[in-house]
Design a protein around this motif. Structure first.
Motif, short mmCIF file in Angstrom:
data_model
loop_
_atom_site.label_atom_id
_atom_site.label_comp_id
_atom_site.label_asym_id
_atom_site.label_seq_id
_atom_site.Cartn_x
_atom_site.Cartn_y
_atom_site.Cartn_z
N LEU A 11 5.58 -10.86 0.82
CA LEU A 11 6.21 -11.90 1.64
C LEU A 11 6.04 -11.61 3.14
O LEU A 11 6.97 -11.71 3.92
N GLY A 12 4.82 -11.22 3.52
CA GLY A 12 4.49 -11.06 4.93
C GLY A 12 4.24 -12.43 5.54
O GLY A 12 4.70 -13.47 5.02
N VAL A 13 3.50 -12.47 6.65
CA VAL A 13 3.25 -13.73 7.35
C VAL A 13 2.63 -14.77 6.41
O VAL A 13 3.12 -15.89 6.25
N MET A 14 1.53 -14.40 5.75
CA MET A 14 0.80 -15.37 4.93
C MET A 14 1.54 -15.68 3.63
O MET A 14 1.68 -16.83 3.24
N ASN A 33 8.52 -8.68 -3.19
CA ASN A 33 7.93 -7.95 -2.06
C ASN A 33 8.25 -6.47 -2.24
O ASN A 33 9.34 -6.13 -2.71
N ARG A 34 7.30 -5.61 -1.86
CA ARG A 34 7.51 -4.16 -2.00
C ARG A 34 8.86 -3.74 -1.43
O ARG A 34 9.63 -3.04 -2.07
N THR A 35 9.17 -4.23 -0.23
CA THR A 35 10.46 -3.92 0.37
C THR A 35 11.43 -5.05 0.01
O THR A 35 11.28 -6.18 0.48
N MET A 75 -0.62 -11.34 -2.10
CA MET A 75 -0.96 -11.67 -0.71
C MET A 75 -0.46 -10.53 0.17
O MET A 75 0.53 -10.66 0.90
N ALA A 78 -5.04 -6.06 2.78
CA ALA A 78 -6.26 -5.91 1.97
C ALA A 78 -6.64 -4.44 1.81
O ALA A 78 -6.20 -3.58 2.57
N PRO A 81 -4.10 -1.10 -0.87
CA PRO A 81 -2.81 -1.64 -1.35
C PRO A 81 -2.98 -2.62 -2.51
O PRO A 81 -2.14 -2.66 -3.42
N ASN A 104 -7.71 -11.07 2.53
CA ASN A 104 -9.10 -11.07 3.02
C ASN A 104 -9.86 -9.90 2.43
O ASN A 104 -10.19 -8.94 3.12
N GLU A 133 -1.21 -18.76 9.61
CA GLU A 133 0.19 -18.95 9.23
C GLU A 133 0.50 -20.44 9.00
O GLU A 133 1.10 -20.85 8.01
N LYS A 184 -15.34 -17.16 1.81
CA LYS A 184 -14.34 -16.96 2.89
C LYS A 184 -14.91 -16.03 3.96
O LYS A 184 -14.70 -16.23 5.16
P1 NDP Z 1 1.55 -8.96 6.92
O1 NDP Z 1 1.27 -7.70 7.68
O2 NDP Z 1 2.37 -10.02 7.54
O3 NDP Z 1 2.24 -8.58 5.53
C1 NDP Z 1 1.74 -7.54 4.76
C2 NDP Z 1 2.37 -7.61 3.37
O4 NDP Z 1 1.68 -6.63 2.57
C3 NDP Z 1 3.84 -7.29 3.33
O5 NDP Z 1 4.45 -8.11 2.36
C4 NDP Z 1 3.84 -5.82 2.88
O6 NDP Z 1 5.01 -5.45 2.19
C5 NDP Z 1 2.67 -5.83 1.93
N1 NDP Z 1 2.12 -4.51 1.67
C6 NDP Z 1 1.49 -3.70 2.54
N2 NDP Z 1 1.09 -2.58 1.92
C7 NDP Z 1 1.48 -2.69 0.62
C8 NDP Z 1 1.34 -1.87 -0.51
N3 NDP Z 1 0.71 -0.70 -0.46
N4 NDP Z 1 1.84 -2.32 -1.69
C9 NDP Z 1 2.47 -3.50 -1.76
N5 NDP Z 1 2.64 -4.33 -0.71
C10 NDP Z 1 2.14 -3.93 0.46
O7 NDP Z 1 0.11 -9.48 6.48
P2 NDP Z 1 -0.46 -10.99 6.40
O8 NDP Z 1 0.47 -11.83 5.61
O9 NDP Z 1 -0.91 -11.44 7.73
O10 NDP Z 1 -1.81 -10.75 5.56
C11 NDP Z 1 -1.83 -10.62 4.15
C12 NDP Z 1 -3.27 -10.80 3.69
O11 NDP Z 1 -3.71 -12.11 4.07
C13 NDP Z 1 -4.28 -9.84 4.33
O12 NDP Z 1 -5.28 -9.54 3.39
C14 NDP Z 1 -4.85 -10.63 5.46
O13 NDP Z 1 -6.13 -10.18 5.83
C15 NDP Z 1 -4.92 -12.01 4.80
N6 NDP Z 1 -4.99 -13.16 5.71
C16 NDP Z 1 -4.24 -13.18 6.85
C17 NDP Z 1 -4.34 -14.29 7.71
C18 NDP Z 1 -3.49 -14.37 8.93
O14 NDP Z 1 -3.74 -15.29 9.73
N7 NDP Z 1 -2.52 -13.50 9.12
C19 NDP Z 1 -5.23 -15.41 7.40
C20 NDP Z 1 -5.90 -15.32 6.14
C21 NDP Z 1 -5.79 -14.21 5.35
P3 NDP Z 1 6.22 -4.72 2.94
O15 NDP Z 1 7.11 -5.82 3.46
O16 NDP Z 1 6.87 -3.92 1.88
O17 NDP Z 1 5.63 -3.88 4.04
#
Ligand code: NDP
Length: 478
Positions: A11-14, A33-35, A75, A78, A81, A104, A133, A184
């Motif tokens: 549940l990060g940005v994307m 979400n991990r956290t 999501m 990349a 993880p 990605n 986003e 992509k």
């Molecule tokens: P964020 O940094 O906002 O979020 C990262 C997420 O990954 C969090 O939910 C985090 O969980 C989780 N995470 C990180 N490490 C691990 C792990 N080892 N195990 C489980 N969960 C993990 O990233 P984005 O949402 O921006 O990007 C996500 C993907 O989307 C990437 O591959 C990125 O390249 C791709 N993308 C991003 C775009 C953008 O504009 N931002 C556009 C298109 C693709 P936690 O909360 O626990 O840290």
């Protein structure tokens, strides 16, 4: 309670925006979400969409909440993880469940993950998502690679959330294993070139014509109403016209001229080189980003070497030159897209994907960063000429090249003479000039290779004499 139609991890940005989009389109979704704190926070912020969301704090609970066969979007960051997350998930999954990596990923990782699951009963989708986003929240462009059966399971949900262009959804199944992530990657490679060419034109307007950021912004706004109409031109105009809250100056003038990169541009170039497909405009754009990051070295070099010190940009008719810049940007763009599509065409053969070029152009028309009216023209060109060797020899685009390459030549010449760097635009011009020339100069290369390495050469008359008489004393014209 009815089971969720789909699950999403990360549940990060994307991920959070994609989850809200899925829920908003009437699809029940389980999220994890991990956290766990982030899951709770996300759920609390979901407002009226809460009814469609099942927040889960353990993987076990998450998997149980989804209707089998379970499609699970991953999501997250990349790379490793994703492998770690897949390993944690696997023990809870059942036959035909589908893990979908929507980050990605490098398509080679996607192929490896796809193959690793082959005999497990589980399946894998590598899914490229573009649009940042905003796109994730309101409609991204989605490029899917995997088994067709897996696609059928997610088609309805993905179609509901994808961007629409004239009511047509910007999502498609493009082939097996790494097809979606490869497309992509090339999307991003083209995006690098598109952005770099816009930056080069901005540089000519700023340093060659001494225009202010706001004035350049207005030029871009005008162009956005014409053939260059696109998201990137639109945001570039807005960027140029935005003031810095701290100083009141145009914010672009306060931003450091150093740009980062995460890898998709570089991967595009590496794969193009691996297949022997020229992607010079994309290469130039990736190299330009690397050069941009060498800020200290560039400043030191300017002290040592000075700026080229040639004449200022020599322009007799400023308005006509600005029109030339518009056409030059269009021509450069054609070169970059032609190269990107040529790389995909070669990869399609190399990896047995059967990539549908008109469909790829179609799903890039909305939702993604390179979305534009231009992609609608590419869709039509490939639909009318599906077997064309290259975009620039399709009837529609050969006409466009002939209409615009004169301007590209004038702009590149003027910039070069004024010492203004235009590596991507110049690469596109060099590509056109090389690609369209039936008789090139590689006869010299063949001869040199035979001379020093006895590599032999092919002859134009087909005669059976494939080595030069180097050192025999035979003298041409004697
Ligand atoms: P964020 O940094 O906002 O979020 C990262 C997420 O990954 C969090 O939910 C985090 O969980 C989780 N995470 C990180 N490490 C691990 C792990 N080892 N195990 C489980 N969960 C993990 O990233 P984005 O949402 O921006 O990007 C996500 C993907 O989307 C990437 O591959 C990125 O390249 C791709 N993308 C991003 C775009 C953008 O504009 N931002 C556009 C298109 C693709 P936690 O909360 O626990 O840290």
């Amino acid at each position: 309670m009815a089971q969720a139609e789909i699950g999403l991890i990360g549940l990060g940005v994307m991920g959070s925006n994609l989850a809200l989009n899925i829920a908003e389109k009437g699809n029940k979704i389980a999220v994890f979400n991990r956290t766990a704190e982030r899951t709770r926070e996300f759920y609390e912020e979901a407002g009226s969409l809460k009814d469609q969301i099942v927040p889960c704090e353990t993987i076990e609970e998450f998997v149980a909440a989804i209707r089998p066969p379970r499609p699970i979007i991953i999501m997250i960051k990349a790379g490793d993880p994703v492998d770690q997350q897949m390993e944690l998930l696997k023990p809870f999954l059942e036959k035909n469940d589908i893990m979908i990596d929507a980050g990605n990923a490098n398509f080679r990782d996607t192929m490896r993950r796809f193959d690793a699951l082959k005999d497990s009963g589980l399946t894998f989708i590598g899914m490229g998502v573009s649009g940042g986003e905003e796109g994730a929240r309101h409609g991204p462009s989605i490029m899917v690679g995997g088994k067709e059966d897996s696609w059928k399971r997610v088609e309805k949900v993905l179609t509901s959330i994808a961007a629409k262009y004239n009511d047509e959804p910007c999502v498609a199944w493009l082939g097996e294993n790494g097809a979606g992530h490869f497309v992509k990657t090339i999307h991003n490679g083209i995006e690098y070139a598109d952005m770099q060419m816009i930056a080069e034109i901005y540089g000519i307007l700023r340093d060659g014509l001494n225009m202010s950021a706001t004035e350049i912004g207005k030029v871009f706004d005008t162009w956005n109403k014409g053939r260059l109409n696109s998201y990137l031109i639109e945001i570039s105009g807005t960027v140029l016209e935005t003031a810095d809250p701290l100083t009141g100056k145009p914010i672009v003038d306060m931003i450091l001229d150093k740009a980062g990169q995460k890898g998709t541009g570089k991967w595009s170039v590496i794969e193009a080189q691996n297949m022997g497909v020229p992607a010079t405009a994309i290469e130039a754009a990736v190299a330009a980003r690397s050069l941009s990051s060498m800020k200290d070295e560039r400043e030191a070099a300017e002290k040592t070497l000075g700026l080229p010190g040639l004449s200022a940009l020599s322009v007799s008719d400023r308005d006509a030159f600005i029109k030339d810049l518009e056409s030059a940007l269009l021509a450069g763009k054609i070169g970059a897209y032609a190269q990107g599509f040529a790389v995909m065409s070669a990869a399609s053969k190399e990896f047995g994907w059967n990539l549908p070029m008109p469909t790829i152009a179609k799903i890039w028309r909305a939702g993604c960063i390179i979305r534009s009216q231009f992609l609608d023209e590419i869709t039509s060109a490939f639909t009318a000429a599906p077997d064309a060797a290259n975009l620039i020899v399709t009837p529609a685009f050969s006409t466009m090249v002939k209409e615009t390459d004169g301007a590209l030549r004038r702009v590149v010449s003027a910039a070069v003479l004024a010492g203004l760097p235009v590596p991507a635009l110049a690469s596109a011009l060099g590509y056109f000039d090389s690609y369209r020339r039936g008789r090139g100069t590689a006869n010299m290369i063949q001869a040199q290779r035979d001379f020093f390495g006895a590599h032999g050469f092919d002859r134009i008359d087909g005669a059976d004499n494939h080595h030069g008489p180097w050192g025999s004393g035979l003298v041409a014209g004697a």
